[in-house]
Design a protein around this motif. Sequence first.
Motif, PDB file in Angstrom:
ATOM      1  N   PHE A   1       0.990  -1.185   0.036  1.00  0.00           N
ATOM      2  CA  PHE A   1       0.049   0.043   0.165  1.00  0.00           C
ATOM      3  C   PHE A   1       0.810   1.246   0.051  1.00  0.00           C
ATOM      4  CE2 PHE A   1      -2.929  -3.335   1.720  1.00  0.00           C
ATOM      5  CZ  PHE A   1      -4.013  -3.157   1.131  1.00  0.00           C
ATOM      6  N   VAL A   2       0.456   2.244  -1.027  1.00  0.00           N
ATOM      7  CA  VAL A   2       1.203   3.463  -1.026  1.00  0.00           C
ATOM      8  C   VAL A   2       0.402   4.656  -0.831  1.00  0.00           C
ATOM      9  CG1 VAL A   2       3.106   2.579  -2.311  1.00  0.00           C
ATOM     10  CG2 VAL A   2       1.205   3.635  -3.461  1.00  0.00           C
ATOM     11  N   SER A   3       0.712   5.651  -0.148  1.00  0.00           N
ATOM     12  CA  SER A   3       0.120   7.046  -0.171  1.00  0.00           C
ATOM     13  C   SER A   3       0.517   7.770  -1.366  1.00  0.00           C
ATOM     14  CB  SER A   3      -0.135   7.613   1.122  1.00  0.00           C
ATOM     15  OG  SER A   3       1.458   8.136   1.545  1.00  0.00           O
ATOM     16  N   ILE A   4      -0.249   8.609  -1.863  1.00  0.00           N
ATOM     17  CA  ILE A   4      -0.055   9.254  -3.304  1.00  0.00           C
ATOM     18  C   ILE A   4      -0.807  10.693  -2.796  1.00  0.00           C
ATOM     19  CG2 ILE A   4      -0.202   9.911  -5.503  1.00  0.00           C
ATOM     20  CD1 ILE A   4      -0.899   6.628  -5.744  1.00  0.00           C
ATOM     21  N   GLY A   5       0.101  11.868  -2.941  1.00  0.00           N
ATOM     22  CA  GLY A   5      -0.092  13.166  -2.713  1.00  0.00           C
ATOM     23  C   GLY A   5       0.379  14.213  -3.597  1.00  0.00           C
ATOM     24  N   SER A   6      -0.428  15.195  -4.091  1.00  0.00           N
ATOM     25  CA  SER A   6       0.188  16.284  -4.848  1.00  0.00           C
ATOM     26  C   SER A   6      -0.512  17.591  -4.438  1.00  0.00           C
ATOM     27  CB  SER A   6      -0.067  16.047  -6.257  1.00  0.00           C
ATOM     28  OG  SER A   6       0.189  17.059  -7.079  1.00  0.00           O
TER      29      SER A   6
ATOM     30  N   LEU B   1      -3.379  -2.902  -9.983  1.00  0.00           N
ATOM     31  CA  LEU B   1      -3.404  -1.600  -9.251  1.00  0.00           C
ATOM     32  C   LEU B   1      -5.151  -1.244  -8.586  1.00  0.00           C
ATOM     33  CD1 LEU B   1      -1.836   1.001  -8.590  1.00  0.00           C
ATOM     34  CD2 LEU B   1      -2.846   1.941 -10.799  1.00  0.00           C
ATOM     35  N   GLU B   2      -5.163  -1.194  -7.490  1.00  0.00           N
ATOM     36  CA  GLU B   2      -6.239  -0.861  -6.806  1.00  0.00           C
ATOM     37  C   GLU B   2      -6.170   0.435  -6.175  1.00  0.00           C
ATOM     38  OE1 GLU B   2      -8.103  -3.852  -4.303  1.00  0.00           O
ATOM     39  OE2 GLU B   2      -7.299  -5.406  -5.385  1.00  0.00           O
ATOM     40  N   LEU B   3      -7.367   1.424  -6.379  1.00  0.00           N
ATOM     41  CA  LEU B   3      -7.296   2.718  -5.787  1.00  0.00           C
ATOM     42  C   LEU B   3      -8.276   3.089  -4.941  1.00  0.00           C
ATOM     43  CD1 LEU B   3      -6.488   4.002  -9.394  1.00  0.00           C
ATOM     44  CD2 LEU B   3      -4.732   3.787  -7.530  1.00  0.00           C
TER      45      LEU B   3
ATOM     46  N   VAL C   1      -4.740   6.526  -1.773  1.00  0.00           N
ATOM     47  CA  VAL C   1      -3.828   5.311  -1.481  1.00  0.00           C
ATOM     48  C   VAL C   1      -4.147   4.197  -2.638  1.00  0.00           C
ATOM     49  CG1 VAL C   1      -3.750   3.411   0.068  1.00  0.00           C
ATOM     50  CG2 VAL C   1      -3.875   5.571   0.911  1.00  0.00           C
ATOM     51  N   ALA C   2      -3.081   3.943  -3.027  1.00  0.00           N
ATOM     52  CA  ALA C   2      -2.977   2.730  -3.940  1.00  0.00           C
ATOM     53  C   ALA C   2      -2.434   1.323  -3.435  1.00  0.00           C
ATOM     54  CB  ALA C   2      -2.360   3.193  -5.251  1.00  0.00           C
ATOM     55  N   SER C   3      -2.969   0.375  -3.866  1.00  0.00           N
ATOM     56  CA  SER C   3      -2.655  -1.024  -3.539  1.00  0.00           C
ATOM     57  C   SER C   3      -2.217  -1.817  -4.855  1.00  0.00           C
ATOM     58  CB  SER C   3      -3.593  -1.769  -2.867  1.00  0.00           C
ATOM     59  OG  SER C   3      -3.024  -2.934  -2.489  1.00  0.00           O
ATOM     60  N   PHE C   4      -0.999  -2.537  -4.769  1.00  0.00           N
ATOM     61  CA  PHE C   4      -0.601  -3.430  -6.008  1.00  0.00           C
ATOM     62  C   PHE C   4       0.333  -4.412  -5.499  1.00  0.00           C
ATOM     63  CE2 PHE C   4       1.995   0.363  -5.823  1.00  0.00           C
ATOM     64  CZ  PHE C   4       3.356  -0.127  -5.805  1.00  0.00           C
ATOM     65  N   LYS C   5       0.786  -5.442  -6.246  1.00  0.00           N
ATOM     66  CA  LYS C   5       1.543  -6.538  -6.065  1.00  0.00           C
ATOM     67  C   LYS C   5       2.832  -6.555  -6.715  1.00  0.00           C
ATOM     68  CE  LYS C   5      -2.115  -9.846  -5.240  1.00  0.00           C
ATOM     69  NZ  LYS C   5      -1.711 -10.372  -3.809  1.00  0.00           N
TER      70      LYS C   5
ATOM     71  N   ALA D   1      -8.525   3.143   4.796  1.00  0.00           N
ATOM     72  CA  ALA D   1      -9.808   2.375   5.392  1.00  0.00           C
ATOM     73  C   ALA D   1     -10.802   2.261   4.152  1.00  0.00           C
ATOM     74  CB  ALA D   1     -10.308   3.310   6.466  1.00  0.00           C
ATOM     75  N   GLU D   2     -10.908   3.278   3.311  1.00  0.00           N
ATOM     76  CA  GLU D   2     -11.767   2.909   2.086  1.00  0.00           C
ATOM     77  C   GLU D   2     -11.333   1.902   1.237  1.00  0.00           C
ATOM     78  OE1 GLU D   2     -14.751   4.940   0.908  1.00  0.00           O
ATOM     79  OE2 GLU D   2     -14.713   5.305   3.163  1.00  0.00           O
ATOM     80  N   LEU D   3     -10.167   1.835   1.172  1.00  0.00           N
ATOM     81  CA  LEU D   3      -9.725   0.779   0.241  1.00  0.00           C
ATOM     82  C   LEU D   3      -9.422  -0.457   0.786  1.00  0.00           C
ATOM     83  CD1 LEU D   3      -8.182   0.130  -2.854  1.00  0.00           C
ATOM     84  CD2 LEU D   3      -6.195   0.848  -1.681  1.00  0.00           C
ATOM     85  N   ALA D   4      -8.905  -0.784   1.911  1.00  0.00           N
ATOM     86  CA  ALA D   4      -9.014  -1.879   2.861  1.00  0.00           C
ATOM     87  C   ALA D   4      -9.484  -1.981   3.986  1.00  0.00           C
ATOM     88  CB  ALA D   4      -7.242  -2.362   2.577  1.00  0.00           C
TER      89      ALA D   4
END
Length: 169
Positions: A5-10, A32-34, A54-58, A126-129
């Motif tokens: 899981f990674v957080s993304i911001g801009s 990729l899940e968002l 937040v994004a999730s991937f393998k 919490a929304e994603l996972a």
Amino acid sequence: MAQVFVSIGSNADRELYIGRCLDALDALFEKLELSPVYESESVGFDGDNFYNLVASFKTELSVGELSKQLKQVEDDNDRCRTSPRFSGRTLDIDLLTYDALIGDIEGVSLPREEITENAFVLWPLAELAPKERHPVLAETYQQLWLDYDKEKQLLNPVSFIWHERDLSA
């Protein structure tokens, strides 16, 4: 393969840089899940509001290799590394978790402390996972969000479309 899981911001040309980041992650990683996208005030400095998700991937990359890859995506998107730590940025990608690893792994502290400290990380996570558990606290992200002091940091859901995918809350 590890689940991450990674957080993304801009907070600079937010739609452009978030879109570019998602394009890069989608090209590099599988499944990729968002989360939805939220707007938050800057934390630690006065600046323009951020878009966060937040994004999730393998991945088969090691923690260190993944960290380098994420930094490269930031650099490819005009990230300035000479600015103060707390300042505006085109793109910020932070590794939150890598499977259930705990501790300093190849120079990366896991899980990232910001998970429980910042609404702009915890709510999208919490929304994603919602049923995933924090590796140290063993609480679900949904429960951690329910227990979070929502007055501490205000977040606003935003309308965000990426390649015809609606990432609005």
